[in-house]
Design an enzyme around this catalytic site. Structure first.
Site, mmCIF file in Angstrom:
data_model
loop_
_atom_site.group_PDB
_atom_site.id
_atom_site.type_symbol
_atom_site.label_atom_id
_atom_site.label_comp_id
_atom_site.label_asym_id
_atom_site.label_seq_id
_atom_site.Cartn_x
_atom_site.Cartn_y
_atom_site.Cartn_z
ATOM 1 N N ASN A 141 0.822 -1.214 0.000
ATOM 2 C CA ASN A 141 0.000 0.000 0.000
ATOM 3 C C ASN A 141 0.854 1.261 0.000
ATOM 4 O O ASN A 141 0.582 2.216 -0.727
ATOM 5 C CB ASN A 141 -0.931 0.009 1.216
ATOM 6 C CG ASN A 141 -2.174 -0.841 1.008
ATOM 7 O OD1 ASN A 141 -2.638 -1.022 -0.112
ATOM 8 N ND2 ASN A 141 -2.707 -1.384 2.086
ATOM 9 N N GLU A 176 -6.349 -7.330 5.593
ATOM 10 C CA GLU A 176 -5.670 -8.257 4.697
ATOM 11 C C GLU A 176 -5.716 -9.681 5.219
ATOM 12 O O GLU A 176 -4.918 -10.528 4.857
ATOM 13 C CB GLU A 176 -4.212 -7.832 4.492
ATOM 14 C CG GLU A 176 -3.346 -7.889 5.733
ATOM 15 C CD GLU A 176 -3.272 -6.585 6.492
ATOM 16 O OE1 GLU A 176 -2.265 -6.368 7.175
ATOM 17 O OE2 GLU A 176 -4.210 -5.767 6.419
#
Length: 286
Positions: A141, A176
């Site tokens: 990210n 996640e």
């Protein structure tokens, strides 16, 4: 409104009217619209002459007016009830699935795990739970952006779906973090499923905008299994798998770790106590 009004003009007029109506209602209640109590419902009827159900459905999709129910004045009500049922089905699906990946969400996962544990305990059958977490996902990210991160999440979800059985449940239970409930199989077979998932993800090639070359992503997993022969709570079962996942991360990531079998652990303790008691009775020594 006349049938000849173009869709775009109709939409602008309709949206303007609905927005004004919403603002008037909120102002009368002296409460911001976003703070209105969703448990109170008010039905407002508006006559639209010359508008077909198909035209209305097109407008609903574009303007997201899913809270509106249509009813005909002098025609068959069944098509309109079908639209209502479709809306209810869609809302039900959205309440139980993750919007990004399409997998089950945490709420649906908790309910399914509870039911399967009860089934395993009643029938004395095996049940496994795998918890999977992407390795170094924050780095993806931070380096490539959240769009790239979403791409990784969606890819892993597809890999999980492609490797699980039809009656297994796959869920996204955190940012996640994913989970798979595998009824009827133990550690060995469930580990094979998870290892295929890890391998498929590792072999996936990601090319992110702004990145250089192909990026590889891995995941770690923890698996808990039991045979349904002991009473065990879903919370404790999940903690077993989660601890195994933590062990996989600590051991270097990109691996699968197996949790101790709770049936065996609980079976060993009484036998050890019994052996100790026998030794004391016959020898006088603890």
């Amino acid at each position: 409104m006349a049938h000849s009004v173009p869709d775009t003009a109709l939409e602008r007029e309709l949206l303007k009217e609905l927005t004004r109506l919403r603002d008037e209602i909120c102002a009368a209640a002296r409460t911001p619209c976003e703070d209105m109590d969703a448990r109170t419902n008010l039905g407002v009827f508006r006559l639209f002459s010359g508008i077909s159900l198909q035209q209305w459905r097109s407008i609903v999709r574009r303007l997201e007016l899913k809270g509106w129910l249509t009813l005909p004045i002098d025609r068959d009500i069944y098509p309109h009830l079908t639209v209502l049922q479709e809306s209810l089905d869609e809302l039900s699906y959205q309440s139980e699935h993750d919007a990004l990946t399409g997998l089950a969400n945490r709420r649906s996962f908790d309910r399914f795990l509870d039911l399967e544990m009860e089934r395993a305990q009643r029938a004395g059958t095996a049940l496994s739970l795998a918890v999977i977490d992407l390795d170094d996902f924050k780095l993806v990210n931070d380096t490539y952006g959240h769009v790239a991160g979403d791409e990784v999440l969606v890819r892993l979800a597809k890999i999980i779906t492609g490797n699980k059985r039809r009656y297994d449940l796959a869920a996204r239970i955190g940012g996640e973090e994913f989970a798979i409930v595998l009824p009827g199989i133990g550690q060995v077979r469930s580990a094979k499923v998870v290892d295929r998932i890890r391998q498929d993800l590792e072999e996936s090639a990601f090319s992110f905008p702004g990145g250089e070359g192909v990026v590889s992503v891995s995941c770690s997993a923890g698996i808990a299994s039991y045979r349904g022969t002991t009473r065990f709570s879903p919370k404790d079962f999940f903690e077993l798998a989660d601890k195994a996942l933590y062990a996989a991360k600590t051991a270097g990531k990109n691996r699968t770790e197996l949790a101790p079998m709770p049936d065996i652990e609980q079976a060993i303790r009484p036998s050890l106590v019994q052996a100790s008691e026998k030794r004391f009775l016959f020898t006088g020594k603890p």
